[in-house]
Design a protein around this motif. Structure first.
Motif, PDB file in Angstrom:
ATOM      1  N   ASP A 109       0.804  -1.239   0.000  1.00 33.21           N
ATOM      2  CA  ASP A 109       0.000   0.000   0.000  1.00 33.21           C
ATOM      3  C   ASP A 109       0.833   1.283   0.000  1.00 33.21           C
ATOM      4  OD1 ASP A 109       0.956   0.344   2.576  1.00 33.21           O
ATOM      5  OD2 ASP A 109      -1.025   0.571   3.493  1.00 33.21           O
ATOM      6  N   LEU A 131      -0.414  -5.526   2.667  1.00 32.89           N
ATOM      7  CA  LEU A 131      -1.670  -5.733   3.391  1.00 32.89           C
ATOM      8  C   LEU A 131      -1.906  -7.225   3.583  1.00 32.89           C
ATOM      9  CD1 LEU A 131      -4.025  -3.062   1.766  1.00 32.89           C
ATOM     10  CD2 LEU A 131      -2.528  -2.873   3.757  1.00 32.89           C
ATOM     11  N   ILE A 179     -11.376  -1.206  -0.461  1.00 31.68           N
ATOM     12  CA  ILE A 179     -10.313  -2.210  -0.420  1.00 31.68           C
ATOM     13  C   ILE A 179     -10.777  -3.294   0.543  1.00 31.68           C
ATOM     14  CG2 ILE A 179      -7.914  -2.698   0.239  1.00 31.68           C
ATOM     15  CD1 ILE A 179      -7.284   0.248  -0.358  1.00 31.68           C
ATOM     16  N   ARG A 235      -0.319   6.124  -2.235  1.00 29.30           N
ATOM     17  CA  ARG A 235      -0.756   4.992  -1.418  1.00 29.30           C
ATOM     18  C   ARG A 235      -1.868   4.255  -2.163  1.00 29.30           C
ATOM     19  NH1 ARG A 235       0.581   5.785   4.153  1.00 29.30           N
ATOM     20  NH2 ARG A 235       0.042   3.586   4.292  1.00 29.30           N
ATOM     21  N   VAL A 236      -1.997   2.973  -1.860  1.00 30.06           N
ATOM     22  CA  VAL A 236      -3.224   2.271  -2.246  1.00 30.06           C
ATOM     23  C   VAL A 236      -4.143   2.418  -1.046  1.00 30.06           C
ATOM     24  CG1 VAL A 236      -4.278   0.118  -3.024  1.00 30.06           C
ATOM     25  CG2 VAL A 236      -1.912   0.635  -3.655  1.00 30.06           C
ATOM     26  N   ALA A 237      -5.041   3.366  -1.094  1.00 28.42           N
ATOM     27  CA  ALA A 237      -5.909   3.668   0.042  1.00 28.42           C
ATOM     28  C   ALA A 237      -7.202   4.275  -0.474  1.00 28.42           C
ATOM     29  CB  ALA A 237      -5.213   4.650   0.995  1.00 28.42           C
TER      30      ALA A 237
END
Ligand SMILES: [Zn+2]
Length: 383
Positions: free
Chosen positions: A3, A8, A24, A341-343
Motif C-alpha cells: 500500500d 496488506l 479495499i 498509497r493504495v488507500a
C-alpha cells in the motif's frame, strides 16, 4: 498488495470508480471488469523525485509505471498546464508533474549547458522578491544550487552561503519547500544546517561522519540520493539487456540509455561513497526518496527508476523500504495527498507486476498493467 508502506494481510481487492479507489477488502462487486492479481503484486503508481522533463519524457515515464514526477529545475512555461492536468481524473498518456520551475543559481553556475534563458541571481538580487517571482511563475517548490565546482582546477560560480540562507528563508516565509542541489559533503551539511527541507543528491566526495548524520536527522530534511547519476552507466546497461524493459522503450529512451558516460579512469568510487552515505542516513531514520535525475548521464524517465530502486536496496533499504521511497514517502514529503498509497479516496494510479517486489526489487521491471486515473495505460512506445 503493497500500500506504499506495507504489504496488506490477506488478498484484498481494490475497487476503482471514476478514477479513484473507493474500497479495499474482500470485494465481489458486480458489473465491473475484474483483473486477476494472483501471483502478482499491486503497487501504488511510482513517483520519481528528481527528473528534468522534455517533450515526450512524461509519456516515457508513464509507460514504466511512473505516474508522478517531481522536476528539480525546468522550464516554467509548461507549469500551468501541468497543474491543470494533475487535478484531472481524465485518461492521459503522461505522468503528472510537480516542478521547481526555474532554479536558483548564478550566471555561469550549475547547471551548465541549459539552452533556456532564465533569471539568475546577481550579487545584489533581492532574494525575497526573486523567490516570490518564481512562485508567481508556477514553481511548486524552490530548488537552489550550491555548487562551487572543484576549485582550484575547475571552479564554478555559485550562490554564497548567505544567499543560500536567504533563499531558504524567503521560501519558508511563503510556506513552500526549499530543496537544494549540493554534492560536496561539507557544503551539503551546511545547507542542511541552513534549514533546507531536502537535498536532491547524496554527497559522493566523502562519507558523512556521525556528527553530520546527527545534524541531518535532527533537521528532518529528506534526501533524494540519485545514485543512478553516479553509477557510470551500469544501470543503463542492465536495462538495455532486459527484455522486460527494452520492449517498451521509446527511441529517445534507448538513445539516452546508450550514452557512454564520460571516460574518467581515475575517478573515485562515487557510487560506493554515495551508497555508504545512503546506508548511514537510512539507518538513522532519515527519509530517503527515489529519484533518477533523468535525463542526466544515461538515465531516462520511467525505466531508470527501477535501477535507482535496485541501488537503494544495495545501499541498505529493504525492498519494501525502497518501494516506499518511490510511493508514500515522496507523497508525504511533497504533500501530494491524493496519491502515493493504495488507500480509499486516493487517485487510482496503480501498477500490477508479476512476482513480489517486496522480496525481489527487480520484480518491478515485470510490469503487467499500469493504471493512471483508473484507466489502463497503453504501453506501446509512440515514437
Ligand atoms: Zn537534476
Amino acid at each position: 498488495m503493497f500500500d506504499g508502506r506495507r504489504v496488506l494481510p490477506g488478498r484484498p481487492s481494490v475497487l476503482v470508480t471514476d478514477g479513484r479507489i473507493v474500497a479495499i477488502g474482500n470485494l465481489e462487486p458486480e458489473g465491473v471488469p475484474v483483473h486477476d492479481g494472483r501471483g502478482r503484486t499491486l503497487l501504488p503508481g511510482l513517483i520519481d523525485s528528481h527528473v528534468h522533463t522534455f517533450e515526450g519524457s512524461r509519456a516515457d515515464a508513464l509507460r514504466f509505471g511512473v505516474t508522478t514526477e517531481l522536476e528539480m529545475f525546468g522550464d516554467p512555461a509548461k507549469l500551468a498546464d501541468a497543474r491543470r492536468r494533475r487535478k484531472s481524473l481524465q485518461q492521459t498518456r503522461e505522468s503528472d508533474l510537480w516542478s521547481a520551475g526555474n532554479g536558483v543559481t548564478v550566471p555561469g553556475g550549475h547547471p551548465l549547458g541549459t539552452d533556456w534563458e532564465f533569471p539568475r541571481v546577481q550579487p545584489d538580487t533581492d532574494l525575497d522578491a526573486y523567490v516570490r517571482d518564481r512562485i508567481a511563475e508556477g514553481s511548486d517548490f524552490i530548488k537552489l544550487v550550491y555548487e562551487p565546482g572543484n576549485p582550484p582546477d575547475r571552479p564554478l560560480p555559485s550562490l554564497t552561503a548567505e544567499q543560500v540562507r536567504a533563499t531558504i528563508a524567503a521560501t519558508h516565509r511563503r510556506r513552500r519547500l526549499a530543496v537544494a542541489h549540493v554534492e560536496k559533503l561539507r557544503l551539503w551539511v551546511d545547507t542542511v544546517r541552513f534549514g533546507a527541507d531536502g537535498i536532491v543528491h547524496a554527497p559522493y566526495d566523502a562519507v558523512a561522519g556521525d556528527a553530520d548524520v546527527v545534524v541531518l536527522k535532527r533537521s528532518g530534511a529528506l534526501v533524494v540520493p540519485t545514485l543512478s547519476v553516479v553509477d557510470w552507466g551500469a544501470g543503463a546497461k542492465s536495462l538495455l539487456a532486459d527484455p522486460r524493459v527494452t520492449d517498451w522503450l521509446s527511441g529517445t529512451q534507448t538513445y539516452l540509455l546508450d550514452q557512454e558516460p564520460p571516460d574518467r579512469p581515475d575517478r573515485p568510487d562515487f557510487l560506493g561513497i554515495a551508497s555508504a552515505n545512503v546506508r548511514r542516513f537510512h539507518a538513522a531514520g532519515v527519509p530517503i526518496l527515489a529519484g533518477t535525475d533523468a535525463p542526466v548521464r544515461a538515465n531516462v524517465s520511467g525505466a531508470s527508476l527501477f535501477t535507482e530502486l535496485e541501488h537503494l536496496v544495495r545501499a541498505g533499504l529493504s525492498p519494501s523500504e525502497a518501494l516506499t521511497a518511490a510511493t508514500a514517502a515522496p507523497a508525504e514529503a511533497f504533500r501530494l495527498l491524493d496519491r502515493g498509497r493504495v488507500a480509499v479516496g486516493r487517485r487510482a494510479d496503480l501498477v500490477l507486476v508479476d512476482g513480489d517486489p517486496t522480496h525481489d526489487i527487480t520484480a518491478v521491471r515485470a510490469i503487467r498493467t499500469i493504471w493512471k486515473n483508473g484507466h489502463a495505460v497503453d504501453r506501446t512506445p509512440t515514437d
